[in-house]
Design a protein around this motif. Sequence first.
Motif, PDB file in Angstrom:
ATOM      1  N   GLN A  80       0.721  -0.713   0.570  1.00  0.00           N
ATOM      2  CA  GLN A  80      -0.323   0.035  -0.078  1.00  0.00           C
ATOM      3  C   GLN A  80       0.564   1.105  -0.232  1.00  0.00           C
ATOM      4  OE1 GLN A  80      -2.275   0.116   3.677  1.00  0.00           O
ATOM      5  NE2 GLN A  80      -0.140   0.039   5.173  1.00  0.00           N
ATOM      6  N   PRO A  81       0.706   2.406  -0.618  1.00  0.00           N
ATOM      7  CA  PRO A  81       1.028   3.552  -0.943  1.00  0.00           C
ATOM      8  C   PRO A  81       1.821   4.148   1.388  1.00  0.00           C
ATOM      9  CG  PRO A  81      -0.919   3.656  -1.048  1.00  0.00           C
ATOM     10  CD  PRO A  81      -1.086   2.735  -0.610  1.00  0.00           C
ATOM     11  N   ASP A 102      13.091   4.444  -9.503  1.00  0.00           N
ATOM     12  CA  ASP A 102      12.311   4.539 -10.564  1.00  0.00           C
ATOM     13  C   ASP A 102      12.538   5.243 -11.207  1.00  0.00           C
ATOM     14  OD1 ASP A 102      11.121   2.302  -9.552  1.00  0.00           O
ATOM     15  OD2 ASP A 102       9.165   4.080  -8.440  1.00  0.00           O
ATOM     16  N   ALA A 126       5.169  10.762  -0.982  1.00  0.00           N
ATOM     17  CA  ALA A 126       4.369  10.541  -2.338  1.00  0.00           C
ATOM     18  C   ALA A 126       4.999   9.964  -3.086  1.00  0.00           C
ATOM     19  CB  ALA A 126       5.090  13.073  -3.207  1.00  0.00           C
ATOM     20  N   LEU A 127       6.134   9.550  -3.512  1.00  0.00           N
ATOM     21  CA  LEU A 127       7.287   8.522  -4.738  1.00  0.00           C
ATOM     22  C   LEU A 127       7.353   6.849  -4.045  1.00  0.00           C
ATOM     23  CD1 LEU A 127      10.539  10.540  -5.374  1.00  0.00           C
ATOM     24  CD2 LEU A 127       8.360  10.804  -6.752  1.00  0.00           C
ATOM     25  N   HIS A 129       4.114   4.426  -4.172  1.00  0.00           N
ATOM     26  CA  HIS A 129       2.800   4.514  -4.163  1.00  0.00           C
ATOM     27  C   HIS A 129       3.186   2.581  -3.766  1.00  0.00           C
ATOM     28  CE1 HIS A 129       4.304   3.088  -7.821  1.00  0.00           C
ATOM     29  NE2 HIS A 129       4.778   3.365  -8.075  1.00  0.00           N
ATOM     30  N   ALA A 130       1.680   1.650  -3.596  1.00  0.00           N
ATOM     31  CA  ALA A 130       1.610   0.531  -3.862  1.00  0.00           C
ATOM     32  C   ALA A 130       2.364  -0.064  -4.940  1.00  0.00           C
ATOM     33  CB  ALA A 130       0.145   0.309  -3.826  1.00  0.00           C
ATOM     34  N   HIS A 133       8.777  -1.576  -6.572  1.00  0.00           N
ATOM     35  CA  HIS A 133      10.122   0.382  -7.019  1.00  0.00           C
ATOM     36  C   HIS A 133      11.032  -0.996  -7.799  1.00  0.00           C
ATOM     37  CE1 HIS A 133       7.001   3.043  -5.215  1.00  0.00           C
ATOM     38  NE2 HIS A 133       6.258   1.747  -4.699  1.00  0.00           N
TER      39      HIS A 133
END
Length: 602
Positions: A80-81, A102, A126-127, A129-130, A133
């Motif tokens: 999850q984020p 990324d 903010a970078l 995310h679910a 990566h």
Amino acid sequence: MKTGAWWTFSVLVLQALVLLAALAVTRWTPAPPAVPALASAVWLTPEGDETGPVRLPDDWRGRGGGVQEGRYRIGFTLDQPAGESWALLVDSVRMDLQVQLDGEALGAAPALRGWKRPRLVLLPAALLHAGPHSLTLTLRADAPGRGYLGQAWLGPLALLQPAAQQRALWQQTLPGALVLGLAGVGAMMLLLWSQRPHETAYAYYGLGLWSWALHNLDFIVARPPLPQRLWEALAYLTLGGFVVLSTRFIHRVLGWRRPRLERGIALFVLAGVPLFAGLPDPWFRAFGDGPWNVIVLGTGLWLVILVHREAWRRRDAALQVLAASGSVIAVFGAHDLRIALGLAPWGQGYVLQYAAAAVLCAYSGVLVMRFGRSLTAEERMNDELRQRVQEAVAHSEVAQARLQQLERERWLVAERERIAQDMHDGVGGHLVALLARARTGALTAADLEPALAEAMADLHLVIHSLEVPAGDLQTALAGFRHRLERRLAGSGVHLRWSPGELPLLPRCGPGETLQLLRLLDEAASNAIRHAAARTLHVRFGIEQNVVQIEVSDDGQGGALRSGPGHGLRNLHRRADAIGATLKIDSASHGTRLVLTWPLVES
């Protein structure tokens, strides 16, 4: 326990503790973060292809070839984020590290020299995310085959930041404080040497601390102010300079003078300047990490053994402190030499810079003790000198008192002899003459009274010369005037007295006063008895630092016609006795005697 056995036991215990502490420091590492370490990463080719996993930490010296830049990929997946920022913590890199998440670059511009410092790279929430990566780590080494990627951790920033701060404290803040301490104590030692130029040990110690401080800058400066190669050459040379100056310092502490050995070590270090300047890049670091470090640290080990031997021979606590600190340097230096020669991984980390703490404490303590002993010895010498001066003063006072007593006794004896002689020459002479005339029957009653009066007058002169204060001729002449006036009363001779001011005459003692009064008395007697004078004139005063006394009469004169008789010779004898000059002028109109007496004896 005997003194020798106690010393042996103490030395062995101290050295064992020092060595154990030094070994513990070389093995100590900060506590790990609260997240597990990354076990491996994927090595990427220059084209970005994966070649397989590598274990972390990764030391490039174990790889074949001359790799100077390499890339790693670390993949992770979030269910999850992330609700908070994450971070990547790498405990050490050699030398520069860039990180992408990324494909997007993270962090500020890389440090040009990132070794011996932890790298904490922020991964913004903010970078995150679910989903999957990818972290790409680009590592650039300072030379082919010399790259190193240390242990890495990936997780929430709140869990990694305390560990990063702890590592920064030990790997950056503490070495920086030691550099400042080395520079500060070195400056104080040089200032102390400027006040005591003969204590050259202070100068060598101060310069040695500065040399080591410059060497330790290599561990904490991220962007050197010099080109990379020149900066590394400076690090090698300053370590050698520290050994050169330490050799001279140790020799001065031991009281040795070995100029040939000291010059030989200094020439070796100076020879390193053209070597580091002229060697090609592939050989530059190989020579510095290999032969150079081996010889420099080997010389340091020889100094440590030397101090140990002298501490043992002299049973000196200060030297034992130096030996203990030298053991720390030897252990730390051997540890770092293994890493430099490739016998141990970069991940163990250099620790020689931390030995500065032992050197600061030990060397400064020795100099303080030495300075304290010098002050104590100086104070003891001052106390002894003060005591000797007091004893000498006391002896001098006793001797002076004894000398004054002897001088007083000598003066009393001389005075007794002088008074006896004066009595013999004056009263005694008159009495002897009377006695002789009495025995021959030539003494009549008419002759007896004037003869006794003359004897009494001479006795009065002797007593008067003793009563007058020393040097007070003015008072002596005033008393003589009263006696002379009584003597002239009824004789028909008129006395004219013309006094002047006379100062105190240091050279006029009782003996000189008596001679002068007798001279004046005889001159007056001659004027009364033989010159048929009506007036007797006496005057005195000071003219050009000379006492001048004049006695004149208006009698018939002619005292010199028959040549110098016994009376005139007696007058000249008395004048010579006091250092005066007598001139006599006896014409038909009277006689004039002039006595000149200098104030200062020539």
